[in-house]
Design an enzyme around this catalytic site. Sequence first.
Site, short mmCIF file in Angstrom:
data_model
loop_
_atom_site.label_atom_id
_atom_site.label_comp_id
_atom_site.label_asym_id
_atom_site.label_seq_id
_atom_site.Cartn_x
_atom_site.Cartn_y
_atom_site.Cartn_z
N ASN A 23 0.80 -1.22 0.00
CA ASN A 23 0.00 0.00 0.00
C ASN A 23 0.84 1.29 0.00
OD1 ASN A 23 -1.63 2.14 0.99
ND2 ASN A 23 -3.11 0.71 1.83
N TRP A 24 1.60 1.52 1.07
CA TRP A 24 2.29 2.83 1.11
C TRP A 24 3.48 2.85 0.16
CZ3 TRP A 24 5.30 5.04 5.90
CH2 TRP A 24 6.09 4.06 6.52
N ASP A 25 4.05 1.69 -0.12
CA ASP A 25 5.11 1.65 -1.14
C ASP A 25 4.60 2.20 -2.47
OD1 ASP A 25 5.48 -0.62 0.84
OD2 ASP A 25 7.42 -0.71 -0.17
N GLN A 36 -2.38 0.15 5.92
CA GLN A 36 -1.02 0.71 6.07
C GLN A 36 -1.10 2.23 6.07
OE1 GLN A 36 1.85 -0.76 3.18
NE2 GLN A 36 3.15 -1.59 4.78
N ASP A 67 7.52 -2.56 11.11
CA ASP A 67 7.22 -3.88 11.64
C ASP A 67 7.78 -4.17 13.04
OD1 ASP A 67 6.80 -3.66 8.90
OD2 ASP A 67 7.33 -5.73 8.48
N ARG A 121 16.63 -8.65 9.87
CA ARG A 121 15.18 -8.89 9.84
C ARG A 121 14.65 -9.06 11.27
NH1 ARG A 121 12.25 -7.86 5.54
NH2 ARG A 121 10.75 -9.34 6.35
N TYR A 137 16.50 -3.52 10.55
CA TYR A 137 15.17 -3.14 10.07
C TYR A 137 14.69 -1.83 10.70
CZ TYR A 137 11.17 -5.33 7.55
OH TYR A 137 10.17 -5.68 6.68
N TRP A 138 13.63 -1.85 11.52
CA TRP A 138 13.11 -0.60 12.08
C TRP A 138 13.67 -0.32 13.47
CZ3 TRP A 138 10.50 2.95 9.28
CH2 TRP A 138 9.97 2.54 8.06
N GLU A 185 16.90 -0.96 0.52
CA GLU A 185 15.68 -0.81 1.33
C GLU A 185 15.90 0.14 2.51
OE1 GLU A 185 14.26 -4.57 2.76
OE2 GLU A 185 12.34 -3.78 3.45
#
Length: 436
Positions: free
Chosen positions: A39-41, A108, A166, A199, A346-347, A390
């Site tokens: 979605n937001w991608d 999202q 995530d 990840r 990752y986040w 990414e």
Amino acid sequence: MTNARDHISLDEQARAVLRGNDRGGYSVPTDGLYPYQWNWDSGFAAWGFAQFDLPRAWSELETLFSGQWPTGMLPHILFHRPDPGYFPGPEVWGTEGLGPVPSSGISQPPVAATFTRLTYEKDRAAGRVHIEALYPKLLAWHRWFMQWRCHEGMIFVTHPWESGRDNTVDWDGPMAAIDPVGIDPYTRRDTAHVDPHMRPTKEDYDRYLYLVQRGRDLGWDDAKMADSMPFKVADPTMTFILLRANRDLLALAAELGEDSAEIEGWINVLEEGAERLRNPASGVFEAIDLKTGAHAGNVTSAAFLCWYAGIECPVMLGELMEAFEASQFPVPSQKVTDPKFDAMRYWRGPTWTMMNAITALGLIDMGHPDAAEELRIRSARLLAERGFAEYFNPHTGDPAGGGTFTWTAAIWLAWASPSAPAYQGATQTEPQRGEQ
Ligand code: GLC
């Protein structure tokens, strides 16, 4: 830094990434790791395409809305074509019959209205027919958020994947409170594509799947989910992005001569809610676990979206200056001095340049052009030197996760590249410039 010739060839490379990830009317975030439409991608992809192929920008958004549920919910993944290389696919989500395209059961961050507006600004003549078609769909989606995911003006998520961040440290408390009993046996696919150290952990993954099973058991019913999902966290990403998206939707309503009282009401509600996210102890915007009422107590890149939402915050400006001092390539997804900061995971530490891009749009809108330019220059250097990955280590710039990433290439073209058009600020509706 790049010289003129370099950046022209980088522009070409970025366009090649978008073309390479084009699956005909929609983009995959990257080949292999993410083989569907996210979605937001797709919002960012549209912004990238709008720099060189306006019809393709519109089709990105229109294909995204082809998956909208009758409830107004716009799923976070559309499984347009089967791909056995991805887990969890449509059979795990169990959403048959709920939407027009096989999909996930959660949404999202709603960036689409903003990128619809920015695309329209580049395509006023031919774009009107597109905004006429998209406007009611955007309105229905925003209404769905306001009805089913809004608690006292704060937008909450029922699954970490819904936020787009995530495994952020923000979810550690609420995730620890979940006991992922009774999940079906599963095999991860993401760690076959990417180093597991970049990840989420197995503990996270067990809980992600547990929450998918819970949503499935509830039939993805909005009222039941708001009531009984074990994960219910008010999220600055969602709240700020929806607030901004409503301002852009308001501009589209004005353009189309639509009545905008409902949208204006939402803006007021979210402005009040955003203030509740501010931790009184630190002045920082933080996630709140709605099960306990506790602020998350840490500084993530989501907090820097306040300006994007039209909210001024001297505390966050101070945090941004600190981030410029503390790392070469801000904004880290977790403050680098925090004990939980993890540079490549990752986040939980890495820099995501699409977050930088929208942070910078906000800084320009709210009268901080120097900070916006500093962020753009550092992001441009990162992408020019390390490619369209990414996400990145904020200290060393090492690329991480998937390579040749759609939203990274898109924000190069639309914002970071020296040939990107200078963003002039949100022109038609002035965001409120309230002081803290
Ligand atoms: C990851 C990210 C999410 C993104 C998706 C596809 O799940 O956390 O924000 O939309 O990948 O790129």
